[in-house]
Design an enzyme around this catalytic site. Structure first.
Site, mmCIF file in Angstrom:
data_model
loop_
_atom_site.group_PDB
_atom_site.id
_atom_site.type_symbol
_atom_site.label_atom_id
_atom_site.label_comp_id
_atom_site.label_asym_id
_atom_site.label_seq_id
_atom_site.Cartn_x
_atom_site.Cartn_y
_atom_site.Cartn_z
ATOM 1 N N TYR A 136 0.893 -1.505 -0.078
ATOM 2 C CA TYR A 136 -0.016 -0.151 0.096
ATOM 3 C C TYR A 136 0.378 1.338 -0.227
ATOM 4 O O TYR A 136 0.244 2.623 -0.810
ATOM 5 C CB TYR A 136 -0.759 0.031 0.956
ATOM 6 C CG TYR A 136 -1.672 1.235 1.544
ATOM 7 C CD1 TYR A 136 -3.087 1.033 0.399
ATOM 8 C CD2 TYR A 136 -1.488 1.926 1.819
ATOM 9 C CE1 TYR A 136 -3.448 2.403 0.909
ATOM 10 C CE2 TYR A 136 -2.069 3.330 2.039
ATOM 11 C CZ TYR A 136 -3.520 3.202 1.136
ATOM 12 O OH TYR A 136 -4.220 3.953 1.037
ATOM 13 N N THR A 156 0.618 11.453 4.436
ATOM 14 C CA THR A 156 0.824 9.758 3.732
ATOM 15 C C THR A 156 -0.269 9.578 4.689
ATOM 16 O O THR A 156 -0.099 9.995 5.839
ATOM 17 C CB THR A 156 1.527 9.154 3.690
ATOM 18 O OG1 THR A 156 3.200 9.388 5.039
ATOM 19 C CG2 THR A 156 2.971 9.602 3.176
ATOM 20 N N SER A 197 -2.567 14.250 7.334
ATOM 21 C CA SER A 197 -3.411 13.635 5.789
ATOM 22 C C SER A 197 -5.168 13.787 6.589
ATOM 23 O O SER A 197 -5.043 13.698 7.559
ATOM 24 C CB SER A 197 -3.445 12.531 5.528
ATOM 25 O OG SER A 197 -4.165 11.492 4.714
ATOM 26 N N GLN A 201 -4.100 18.310 5.354
ATOM 27 C CA GLN A 201 -4.109 18.515 3.735
ATOM 28 C C GLN A 201 -6.132 17.736 3.010
ATOM 29 O O GLN A 201 -6.324 17.373 4.759
ATOM 30 C CB GLN A 201 -3.657 17.305 3.448
ATOM 31 C CG GLN A 201 -3.823 16.349 2.019
ATOM 32 C CD GLN A 201 -4.455 15.120 2.091
ATOM 33 O OE1 GLN A 201 -4.807 14.545 2.697
ATOM 34 N NE2 GLN A 201 -5.749 14.952 1.057
ATOM 35 N N THR A 217 -5.576 19.239 -2.090
ATOM 36 C CA THR A 217 -5.817 18.510 -2.507
ATOM 37 C C THR A 217 -6.645 18.447 -3.911
ATOM 38 O O THR A 217 -8.115 18.107 -3.813
ATOM 39 C CB THR A 217 -5.277 16.872 -1.690
ATOM 40 O OG1 THR A 217 -3.896 16.912 -1.288
ATOM 41 C CG2 THR A 217 -4.826 16.284 -2.960
ATOM 42 N N LYS A 241 -2.006 21.791 -3.790
ATOM 43 C CA LYS A 241 -1.874 20.551 -4.103
ATOM 44 C C LYS A 241 -1.806 19.284 -5.413
ATOM 45 O O LYS A 241 -3.150 19.110 -5.087
ATOM 46 C CB LYS A 241 -1.464 19.454 -2.951
ATOM 47 C CG LYS A 241 -0.561 18.306 -2.782
ATOM 48 C CD LYS A 241 -0.277 18.178 -1.523
ATOM 49 C CE LYS A 241 0.612 16.621 -1.979
ATOM 50 N NZ LYS A 241 0.114 15.541 -2.222
ATOM 51 N N HIS A 298 0.703 13.133 -6.998
ATOM 52 C CA HIS A 298 0.394 12.115 -5.700
ATOM 53 C C HIS A 298 0.903 10.707 -5.613
ATOM 54 O O HIS A 298 0.634 10.208 -5.728
ATOM 55 C CB HIS A 298 -1.151 11.903 -6.151
ATOM 56 C CG HIS A 298 -2.223 11.859 -5.108
ATOM 57 N ND1 HIS A 298 -3.023 12.790 -5.017
ATOM 58 C CD2 HIS A 298 -2.411 11.208 -4.092
ATOM 59 C CE1 HIS A 298 -3.753 12.116 -3.490
ATOM 60 N NE2 HIS A 298 -3.560 11.215 -2.583
ATOM 61 N N ARG A 314 -0.143 7.846 -7.273
ATOM 62 C CA ARG A 314 -1.376 6.959 -7.200
ATOM 63 C C ARG A 314 -2.495 7.418 -7.580
ATOM 64 O O ARG A 314 -3.862 7.200 -7.181
ATOM 65 C CB ARG A 314 -1.541 7.623 -5.258
ATOM 66 C CG ARG A 314 0.280 6.168 -4.703
ATOM 67 C CD ARG A 314 0.090 7.019 -3.238
ATOM 68 N NE ARG A 314 -1.272 6.463 -2.437
ATOM 69 C CZ ARG A 314 -1.044 4.952 -2.497
ATOM 70 N NH1 ARG A 314 0.254 3.855 -2.862
ATOM 71 N NH2 ARG A 314 -2.448 4.478 -1.487
ATOM 72 N N ASP A 327 7.077 17.645 -4.383
ATOM 73 C CA ASP A 327 7.482 16.496 -3.683
ATOM 74 C C ASP A 327 7.377 14.952 -4.542
ATOM 75 O O ASP A 327 7.671 15.796 -6.062
ATOM 76 C CB ASP A 327 5.776 15.963 -2.877
ATOM 77 C CG ASP A 327 4.901 15.549 -3.831
ATOM 78 O OD1 ASP A 327 4.699 14.907 -4.853
ATOM 79 O OD2 ASP A 327 3.443 15.355 -2.469
ATOM 80 N N GLY A 328 8.159 14.005 -4.839
ATOM 81 C CA GLY A 328 7.958 13.276 -6.080
ATOM 82 C C GLY A 328 9.435 12.203 -5.919
ATOM 83 O O GLY A 328 10.015 13.305 -7.091
ATOM 84 N N ARG A 367 15.105 12.094 -2.972
ATOM 85 C CA ARG A 367 15.798 10.892 -1.993
ATOM 86 C C ARG A 367 17.308 11.186 -1.609
ATOM 87 O O ARG A 367 17.624 10.112 -0.907
ATOM 88 C CB ARG A 367 15.681 9.451 -2.504
ATOM 89 C CG ARG A 367 14.343 8.862 -2.576
ATOM 90 C CD ARG A 367 13.594 8.319 -1.387
ATOM 91 N NE ARG A 367 12.159 8.592 -1.666
ATOM 92 C CZ ARG A 367 11.610 6.595 -1.827
ATOM 93 N NH1 ARG A 367 12.423 5.343 -1.972
ATOM 94 N NH2 ARG A 367 10.436 6.027 -2.705
ATOM 95 N N ARG A 395 7.257 9.381 0.974
ATOM 96 C CA ARG A 395 7.647 7.889 1.586
ATOM 97 C C ARG A 395 8.426 7.341 2.569
ATOM 98 O O ARG A 395 8.869 6.912 2.874
ATOM 99 C CB ARG A 395 7.685 6.788 0.565
ATOM 100 C CG ARG A 395 6.060 6.816 -0.291
ATOM 101 C CD ARG A 395 6.568 5.558 -1.771
ATOM 102 N NE ARG A 395 5.082 5.559 -2.048
ATOM 103 C CZ ARG A 395 4.923 6.428 -3.318
ATOM 104 N NH1 ARG A 395 5.332 7.320 -3.750
ATOM 105 N NH2 ARG A 395 3.734 5.340 -4.251
#
Length: 342
Positions: free
Chosen positions: A24, A78, A106, A126, A154, A215, A239, A242, A270-271, A274, A294
């Site tokens: 998930y 999240t 969230s 959010q 969102t 967003k 997103h 997603r 975002d997205g 890392r 994440r």
């Protein structure tokens, strides 16, 4: 390049989490094309570094809607955080408070706004708007009462995209009900609005008295529309891959969106960020701050609040080093860098 520990977080989280929960967190919609390409979309860019520059003092601090953050990072929203850590959003908020970055909570959080606020974190809510707008009013009011300092609207979810779960039922149908939707009340199962428009930005500001961040923006014309409607910031996001699969990567959308905004309001992204070099690329393209989703979620699963703190601190240290190696010391210097697609 990301530190070994940061790079190991997803695999370590996969080892520790129930398979359905990890799936998930990891999955995107459809074939997960957009989700899977997010990291590589940043790493394809190449920086032309500058030299003969004084880089002894790097300045990472920034103003995020009135909050003085020590680094240009925030924690993206999240859901199902209580599957990663028994304290869920409270543990995540404790980490955010420790490092001084804003946490976006969230609307589907499994912890109460009051408990989140008690950590001392700066937090934004959010929100998805339901078709019947009045249903969200109690949730918004509770957030304001508990000390939320911004609303993140969102705008890319008129319907929830189909996720392919390998034949398994969605984990959301199997986890304890208390782990999600603790603050939504009657809005919990309400259909999402399919008629969102610029007027909703003004409506949210009027109802809450808080700045509204929009967003889910990937097109420059939508960014202009959001700013014209009163958005306090524009957030470039798909997103996490997603929603619409095969939507453009945020790394490929950011430069044009930032150009359209032209400094009128802050631009967030975002997205797939890392590592520190990718963060420099994002800053060079016009981002004022980067929100990570994440990565802190995996860290929460691996080691609770302490691991989230470590993840943000390591990412910040990587950003500082990358800026020095690129020959600049702050966001303004990063904007002047020549960054090319390799």
């Amino acid at each position: 390049m990301s530190s070994r520990w940061l790079a190991s977080l997803e695999e370590e989280a996969r080892r520790l989490l129930p398979p359905g929960v990890h799936e998930y967190y990891r999955q995107g919609s459809g074939d997960s094309t957009s989700a899977d390409e997010a990291v590589a979309a940043w790493t394809k860019f190449r920086i032309v570094p500058r030299v003969l520059s004084d880089v002894r003092e790097v300045i990472l601090a920034c103003d995020l809607l009135g909050t003085q953050a020590p680094v240009p990072f925030g924690i993206a929203p999240t859901t199902l955080q209580r599957a990663a850590d028994r304290e869920g959003e409270v543990a995540m908020a404790r980490a955010a408070a420790s490092v001084g970055v804003p946490l976006v909570v969230s609307s589907n959080a499994g912890s109460s706004f009051t408990a989140i606020a008690a950590t001392g974190a700066t937090w934004w809510l959010q929100a998805y708007l339901p078709q019947e707008r009045a249903l969200i009013r109690p949730c918004l009011a509770a957030a304001v009462t508990a000390g939320a300092t911004a609303i993140v609207l969102t705008v890319d979810t008129p319907v929830v995209a189909t996720k392919l779960d390998g034949g398994r039922p969605s984990v959301l149908t199997t986890v304890p009900r208390r782990w999600v939707g603790a603050n939504l009340g009657d809005a919990s199962d309400a259909p999402k609005a399919q008629d969102l428009g610029p007027a909703d930005i003004a409506w949210l500001h009027e109802v809450t008295g808080l700045p509204v961040v929009v967003k889910g923006v990937l097109h420059p014309d939508d960014a202009r529309m959001a700013v014209g409607a009163g958005a306090a910031a524009v957030w470039v996001s798909n997103h996490g891959g997603r929603q619409l699969d095969r939507s453009i990567a945020t790394a490929d959308a950011l430069r044009e969106v930032a150009g359209a905004v032209d400094g009128a309001v802050p631009v967030f992204v975002d997205g797939g960020v890392r590592d520190g070099v990718s963060a420099v690329v994002a800053l060079s393209m016009g981002a004022d701050a980067l929100f990570i989703g994440r990565l802190p979620l995996y860290a929460l699963a691996v080691g609770g609040s302490a691991a989230v703190v470590r993840a943000i601190e390591e990412l910040s240290a990587e950003l500082s080093e990358a800026l020095k190696l690129a020959g600049c010391v702050d966001r303004a210097g990063a904007r002047r860098l020549d960054v090319q697609e390799g």
